[in-house]
Design an enzyme around this catalytic site. Structure first.
Site, short mmCIF file in Angstrom:
data_model
loop_
_atom_site.label_atom_id
_atom_site.label_comp_id
_atom_site.label_asym_id
_atom_site.label_seq_id
_atom_site.Cartn_x
_atom_site.Cartn_y
_atom_site.Cartn_z
N ALA A 93 0.77 -1.24 0.00
CA ALA A 93 0.00 0.00 0.00
C ALA A 93 0.81 1.30 0.00
O ALA A 93 0.34 2.31 -0.53
CB ALA A 93 -0.96 0.01 1.19
N PRO A 152 3.29 4.41 -0.78
CA PRO A 152 3.04 5.46 0.22
C PRO A 152 1.58 5.89 0.38
O PRO A 152 1.30 6.79 1.16
CB PRO A 152 3.89 6.64 -0.31
CG PRO A 152 3.85 6.45 -1.80
CD PRO A 152 3.86 4.96 -2.02
N GLU A 196 1.54 -3.03 4.34
CA GLU A 196 2.85 -2.56 3.89
C GLU A 196 3.93 -3.25 4.70
O GLU A 196 3.88 -3.27 5.93
CB GLU A 196 2.96 -1.04 4.04
CG GLU A 196 4.33 -0.46 3.75
CD GLU A 196 4.88 -0.85 2.38
OE1 GLU A 196 6.07 -1.21 2.30
OE2 GLU A 196 4.12 -0.79 1.39
N ASN A 224 10.66 0.65 -9.40
CA ASN A 224 10.96 1.33 -8.14
C ASN A 224 12.46 1.54 -7.97
O ASN A 224 12.89 2.55 -7.42
CB ASN A 224 10.42 0.52 -6.95
CG ASN A 224 8.92 0.31 -7.02
OD1 ASN A 224 8.46 -0.82 -7.00
ND2 ASN A 224 8.16 1.38 -7.10
N CYS A 268 5.04 -0.43 -12.20
CA CYS A 268 5.57 0.71 -12.96
C CYS A 268 6.83 0.28 -13.71
O CYS A 268 7.71 1.10 -14.00
CB CYS A 268 5.84 1.90 -12.04
SG CYS A 268 6.99 1.59 -10.70
#
EC number: 2.1.1.-
Length: 274
Positions: free
Chosen positions: A92, A94, A115, A169, A212
């Site tokens: 989850a 940030p 997290e 990341n 991403c």
């Protein structure tokens, strides 16, 4: 395969409709010299120009908006949560997508936001508090261990968001370079997490998987893996034409999506437990 994009970064904000009307915020920021451009979302704007850091305004501190890429707003939209849903956000922090889910749910229903990192959990808590989110339970735990508690207590979810840790990341960390080993490690972890996610879905429940990363090993190959491994899951088709003004196309598996530069690279797929 390693793909790195180092072009100019586009900047966007997502207006927090739990606290303010998008047009009201737009006028407030424009009065301060910020130039905003509309997007396909009536609560998101591209920041074309700003005389100051967009993350250091009173409006930001008040929780009126979240700076985040337009690409990262797509997974919660694709998940399409209802106001009464019981939702799991598996990775989850940030909190950009967690708070977006809460916004779409109008602060109703329940989100369990997990997290693994203690440091990132602090950022998650900060953003949830700043954005006025009231329907979210924060859990600082390793999802691979927390799932045992959930399964033991027969806790299953209507919908799950798995925005998986990925080599993208690492690329954002200017002090690191991505290696083939990084990609292999991420892919193995992603496969483990998506398998856990399907375990935790109710029958007919839905999971959105996103990264991403631009790497096939972390995207299409993860989806191919879970579809081949399990007979209780199916792919739901997502249409790219729903997201106007973004460089978005169908992925290498029909029904999945890929966002390409100049937008932040993203991959999105949707699964249903059958």
């Amino acid at each position: 395969m390693m793909i790195v994009y180092k072009g100019e970064k586009m900047q966007f904000i997502r207006v927090n409709t739990l606290k303010i009307n998008p047009e009201v915020l737009k006028k407030r920021l424009e009065n301060k010299g910020v130039v905003l451009e509309k997007t396909f979302l009536d609560y998101a704007f591209e920041v074309k120009k700003s005389p100051f850091s967009i993350g250091s305004t009173p409006e930001y501190l008040f929780g009126y908006y979240m700076p985040q890429s337009i690409s990262s707003m797509i997974p919660p939209i694709v998940l399409n949560p209802r106001e009464d849903d019981f939702i799991l956000d598996m990775c989850a922090a940030p909190g950009g997508k967690t708070t977006h889910l809460a916004q779409l749910m109008k602060n109703k229903g329940t989100i369990v936001a997990v997290e693994i990192s203690k440091t990132r959990t602090k950022a998650l808590k900060s953003n949830i508090n700043r954005m006025g989110v009231l329907n979210t339970i924060i859990i600082n735990a390793d999802m691979r261990k927390y799932k045992d508690y959930l399964l033991k207590n027969e806790i299953f979810f209507d919908k799950i968001l798995l925005d998986a840790p990925c080599s993208g990341n690492i690329i954002k960390d200017k002090n690191r370079n991505v290696s083939e080993e990084d990609i292999k490690y991420c892919s193995l972890r992603q496969k483990e997490l998506i398998d856990i996610g399907i375990d935790l879905l109710k029958k007919d429940g839905e999971l959105v998987y996103s990264t991403c990363s631009m790497e096939v090993e972390e995207n299409e190959e993860v989806i191919k893996y879970i579809l081949q491994k399990r007979n209780d899951v199916e792919l739901i088709i997502i249409k790219a034409n729903e997201f106007k003004g973004i460089n978005i196309k169908e992925g290498y598996i029909k029904g999945t999506l890929r966002v390409f530069p100049p937008n932040e690279p993203f991959f999105i797929a949707k699964l249903r437990k059958i």
